[in-house]
Design an enzyme around this catalytic site. Structure first.
Site, PDB file in Angstrom:
ATOM      1  N   LYS A 126      32.672  53.005  28.987  1.00  0.00           N
ATOM      2  CA  LYS A 126      33.408  52.672  27.756  1.00  0.00           C
ATOM      3  C   LYS A 126      32.515  52.879  26.537  1.00  0.00           C
ATOM      4  O   LYS A 126      32.959  53.405  25.513  1.00  0.00           O
ATOM      5  CB  LYS A 126      33.925  51.225  27.827  1.00  0.00           C
ATOM      6  CG  LYS A 126      35.039  51.054  28.847  1.00  0.00           C
ATOM      7  CD  LYS A 126      35.334  49.592  29.174  1.00  0.00           C
ATOM      8  CE  LYS A 126      36.345  49.532  30.333  1.00  0.00           C
ATOM      9  NZ  LYS A 126      36.549  48.173  30.851  1.00  0.00           N
ATOM     10  N   GLN A 156      34.384  42.187  29.838  1.00  0.00           N
ATOM     11  CA  GLN A 156      34.523  42.861  31.133  1.00  0.00           C
ATOM     12  C   GLN A 156      34.795  41.837  32.229  1.00  0.00           C
ATOM     13  O   GLN A 156      34.033  40.892  32.415  1.00  0.00           O
ATOM     14  CB  GLN A 156      33.248  43.666  31.454  1.00  0.00           C
ATOM     15  CG  GLN A 156      33.359  44.503  32.716  1.00  0.00           C
ATOM     16  CD  GLN A 156      34.415  45.606  32.618  1.00  0.00           C
ATOM     17  OE1 GLN A 156      34.524  46.275  31.601  1.00  0.00           O
ATOM     18  NE2 GLN A 156      35.205  45.773  33.666  1.00  0.00           N
ATOM     19  N   ASP A 169      42.121  44.892  24.814  1.00  0.00           N
ATOM     20  CA  ASP A 169      42.652  44.975  26.183  1.00  0.00           C
ATOM     21  C   ASP A 169      44.102  44.482  26.241  1.00  0.00           C
ATOM     22  O   ASP A 169      44.772  44.662  27.259  1.00  0.00           O
ATOM     23  CB  ASP A 169      41.798  44.111  27.127  1.00  0.00           C
ATOM     24  CG  ASP A 169      40.865  44.944  27.992  1.00  0.00           C
ATOM     25  OD1 ASP A 169      41.052  46.178  28.048  1.00  0.00           O
ATOM     26  OD2 ASP A 169      39.967  44.355  28.619  1.00  0.00           O
TER      27      ASP A 169
END
Ligand code: NAP
Length: 290
Positions: free
Chosen positions: A54, A98, A121
């Site tokens: 990412k 994460q 997200d």
């Protein structure tokens, strides 16, 4: 009939190129690049690789790297404090915690403490509520990637029968909500669905997000349907989707391969979400409009 194979790598490359151009324009006007804070707690090798990918993708499109790394023994309060600091940092446009976090930490509570304007997200309860109500907000990346693929191949959604197999908060539910917003007639299947093949076989658009290799076979697929395989399953023979590609491709009109279908879209949509978040913040009251 044999299906057209959807090229997720090509669509993702186009999205990344668009984001790179738009990031450059925004950076010039705002005098500051959008920034993504990836937050990694601990040293789980798989999570470290995901985060590294990412960060690399951000660098390629000009998004500033605001990465934070905490040790495995970080406490809930310590991680929450880092999220809080990122929530208030104007250089951070998007925050990604994460998952999974190390045992002993409450990942859902930590994710929920990300302010919705930076929730790239799209997984906080507020973002999920905004999606359910159809009000503006950041949407989860993989479902957004599925829609991008369908749109790129001009698959009509309005009035279409869409069947989503899987009801996770990460993929199935938000994807069903997005398809509903586009006026598809949406059916959601799960482990208790009776006669899965019969339900799937009415779909013009069939999406599998299950986690069971080759669950979906030719008998699940209506002739000419668009078949999207979100599954990523590690098997002794290698990476496998939820769709039996060889069995379904002769019936489908369009089909995603695994790998090279939905997979490349997730990071591409994360980059786009970070750009969207930066724009939303720039337009917020008290900030100059861009
Ligand atoms: P998940 O949270 O485990 O959810 C799986 C869903 O499948 C559940 O709703 C479950 O039903 C349903 N299911 C299980 N067995 C079934 C069966 N026999 N028939 C019908 N439905 C069944 O998984 P997820 O996070 O949504 O991920 C799904 C897959 O997508 C995985 O392979 C994952 O690796 C992959 N994935 C890929 C990406 C990407 O970037 N390409 C991103 C995210 C996930 P119940 O709710 O009844 O248990």
């Amino acid at each position: 009939m044999s299906a057209t194979i959807i090229d997720g790598r090509a669509v993702a490359a186009r999205v990344r190129a668009d984001v790179r151009r738009e990031v450059a324009e925004l950076t010039e006007r705002a005098d500051e690049a959008p920034g993504l804070a990836t937050i990694l707690v601990g040293d789980d090798p798989a999570s470290a690789i995901y985060v590294a990918n990412k960060r690399k993708a951000c660098a390629e499109v000009g998004i500033a790297d605001q990465h934070r790394h905490l040790p495995t023994d970080a406490t809930q309060d310590e991680v929450a404090a880092v999220i809080d600091e990122c929530n208030g940092d104007p250089r951070v446009s998007g925050i990604l915690l994460q998952l999974p976090v190390p045992a002993g930490l409450d990942g859902a509570a930590l994710t929920g403490s990300i302010v919705p304007e930076k929730d790239v997200d799209g997984l906080t309860p507020i973002s999920a509520g905004r999606l359910a109500q159809g009000t503006p907000g950041l949407r989860p990346c993989t479902p957004l990637g599925v829609l991008e693929l369908l749109d790129s191949y001009d698959v009509p959604l309005e009035g279409a029968e869409a069947v989503v197999v899987g009801r996770s908060d990460l993929v199935g539910k938000p994807l069903a909500a997005l398809l509903l917003q586009r006026s598809a007639t949406v059916t959601i299947c799960h482990s208790r669905t009776r006669d899965l093949a019969r339900v799937c076989a009415r779909a013009d658009v069939l999406v599998a997000a299950v986690g069971l290799p080759r669950l979906i076979t030719g008998e699940h697929v209506k002739s000419g349907a668009a078949v999207i395989d979100v599954g990523m399953n590690r098997t002794p023979e290698g990476l496998s989707g939820d769709v039996d590609f060889e069995d379904t491709a002769p019936r489908a009109g369009l089909i995603t391969p695994v790998p090279g279908g939905v997979g490349p879209m997730t990071i591409a949509m994360l980059l786009r979400n970070t750009l969207t978040a930066a724009r939303m913040q720039a337009l917020a009251p008290g900030r100059s409009s861009l």
